[in-house]
Design a protein around this motif. Structure first.
Motif, mmCIF file in Angstrom:
data_model
loop_
_atom_site.group_PDB
_atom_site.id
_atom_site.type_symbol
_atom_site.label_atom_id
_atom_site.label_comp_id
_atom_site.label_asym_id
_atom_site.label_seq_id
_atom_site.Cartn_x
_atom_site.Cartn_y
_atom_site.Cartn_z
ATOM 1 N N VAL A 123 32.851 21.943 76.844
ATOM 2 C CA VAL A 123 34.182 22.544 76.828
ATOM 3 C C VAL A 123 34.882 22.175 78.134
ATOM 4 N N THR A 124 36.086 21.622 78.044
ATOM 5 C CA THR A 124 36.818 21.173 79.231
ATOM 6 C C THR A 124 38.262 21.641 79.157
ATOM 7 N N GLY A 125 38.780 22.088 80.290
ATOM 8 C CA GLY A 125 40.185 22.444 80.414
ATOM 9 C C GLY A 125 40.764 21.827 81.664
ATOM 10 N N GLY A 126 42.023 21.403 81.590
ATOM 11 C CA GLY A 126 42.619 20.743 82.743
ATOM 12 C C GLY A 126 44.114 20.957 82.837
ATOM 13 N N TYR A 127 44.623 20.769 84.039
ATOM 14 C CA TYR A 127 46.058 20.855 84.332
ATOM 15 C C TYR A 127 46.512 19.518 84.889
ATOM 16 N N PHE A 128 47.686 19.054 84.485
ATOM 17 C CA PHE A 128 48.234 17.806 85.002
ATOM 18 C C PHE A 128 49.692 18.020 85.394
#
Length: 459
Positions: A373-378
């Motif tokens: 499970v991966t979450g990210g902000y760009f």
């Protein structure tokens, strides 16, 4: 093809030869697997290795410290006897061929749904294949290894050369105890030779849709030169703590025998540099680093004014065992100064000097080898320039502002270690400078929110 270029040397590590018995790395890898996988879990052993994929990956493409060591040592570490012929006069080794094939392949298939339909385009677009790649990768001589990729891109309907990284690697000891691993790399994409999952070539998301809209602005180091340059560089890891690299790139366009007025070219060479500090403990690992690229380009003709790009980045990566799984946190920041003498003279920009700033932060949790499970902000922002970012349906900017930011989340199921089924969702807060009517044609940033489901097979 940009999505697939973020995928692959790490993926081939799962099919790489086992490490050298003389360095005792085979035993080191097995100890690493035991320390970083759940008790009682028996991972599938990667083809050609005798080692579990989890020796090199938490999950592909996220490398473990051992996976980075494999790349650092030039894709050459092996525990299998080579095909050897001795020189009759010197008794020295004149041949050291690996006994296994370097051939491998990968295919991805996907479906893409955007919240709002793209003009004159059917939604829920299906791609099979999205990408189909063949690889020649691994040890080709005792101290020389290669990663090479050739890709058919469904969106382009074309087959061509992709990432290439050819390495010479060796080791020495100074002061009686300080180990230096050093080598040379010949490659066609700045940062493709990097060891971490923070630089643009290997950053999350590792795969993405070819049919979804993307922001209008990106830094040159983020794939702007990929597959159209050739670079030679030297690198060293000192005491397993300090890594440094310096490379220089020249234009090497595909489909052209030499740079011309039709293609443009780099003026002189484009230097790329990398510096990183790392530290590994029993269950944690940390890296902080910096990297950069300085490029002076002729956009088309080979004389006259040029556009100059100075990219400077900072990055960090943290890894830790968490219960029966692992957590990996990554971040990078890139600042690019642009001096656009040629573009401005040709009427392509309002200003000679512009800048871009790109921030990426993401974290992955791998509770089991089969689940991630991966979450990210760009966030991309920079100078407003109506010449560079003009109004245009979907892809343009009504106010000339490149600001694009949002969040991306992904859930991956790996029923087998070389098979992935994933779902990814990207949500935009701003797109090309606005939340509403950002393109001057009535489209909102949230209209580009994208649901992307994919299957990824390596064999």
């Amino acid at each position: 093809m940009r999505a697939i270029r973020q995928l692959l040397p790490a993926l081939l590590f799962a099919f790489a030869p086992p490490v050298s018995a003389t360095d005792n790395l085979h035993e080191l890898a097995r100890a690493y697997v035991a320390a970083h996988t759940a008790a009682g879990h028996v991972p599938s052993y990667a083809r050609q290795t005798g080692l579990a994929c989890s020796a090199c990956h938490y999950q592909f493409l996220t490398l473990t410290p051992f996976g980075r060591k494999f790349k650092l040592n030039g894709y050459t570490l092996t525990n299998l006897p080579s095909l050897v012929e001795k020189d009759s006069t010197t008794n020295g080794g004149r041949l050291g061929l690996s006994p296994f094939s370097l051939l491998s392949a990968m295919v991805t298939a996907a479906v893409t749904h955007t919240k709002d339909d793209l003009p004159d385009t059917q939604n829920d677009a299906v791609a099979l294949p999205q990408e189909l790649s063949g690889f020649l990768a691994g040890r080709i001589a005792p101290k020389v290894g290669v990663f090479s990729q050739f890709t058919y891109a469904g969106a382009d309907g074309a087959f061509g050369i992709d990432n290439v990284d050819i390495r010479f690697a060796d080791k020495t000891t100074v002061g009686g105890s300080t180990e230096i691993a050093y080598g040379f790399t010949l490659n066609n994409n700045p940062a493709v030779q990097d060891l971490w999952n923070t630089t643009p070539a290997w950053g999350f998301p590792f795969i993405g849709s070819e049919g979804a809209p993307g922001g209008a602005a990106s830094t040159l180091i983020d794939g702007g030169l990929s597959q159209n340059v050739l670079g030679l560089g030297g690198y060293a890891m000192v005491g397993k703590l300090v890594y440094g690299e310096l490379s220089a790139y020249r234009s090497a366009f595909q489909g052209a025998a030499a740079p011309s007025s039709a293609t443009g070219a780099i003026h002189g060479v484009a230097p790329y540099w990398r510096l990183a500090l790392q530290k590994e403990w029993e269950h944690q690992y940390v890296m902080v680093g910096t990297f950069g690229l300085h490029t002076s380009l002729f956009p088309d003709v080979l004389t006259g004014p040029r556009d100059t790009y100075a990219d400077v980045g900072a990055d960090a990566q943290f890894e830790s065992k968490a219960g029966t799984g692992n957590v990996v946190v990554r971040g990078s920041w890139i600042h690019e100064n642009q001096t656009l003498d040629a573009t401005f003279a040709g009427g392509g920009s309002e200003s000679i000097k512009n800048s871009l700033k790109v921030l990426r932060l993401n974290a992955s949790y791998y509770p089991r080898q089969w689940l991630g499970v991966t979450g990210g902000y760009f966030d991309t922002r920079g100078s407003s320039d109506a010449g560079l970012y003009a109004p245009d349906p979907v892809d343009g900017s009504a106010n000339g502002d490149p600001k694009t930011n949002g969040f991306v989340g992904e859930v991956d199921l790996n029923p087998w270690e070389n098979t992935r089924i994933g779902v990814q969702y990207t949500a935009y807060s701003n797109f090309n400078g606005g939340k509403t009517d950002y393109d001057g044609s009535g489209r909102n940033a949230s209209g580009n929110n994208t649901l992307y489901a994919f299957t990824w097979l390596a064999f």
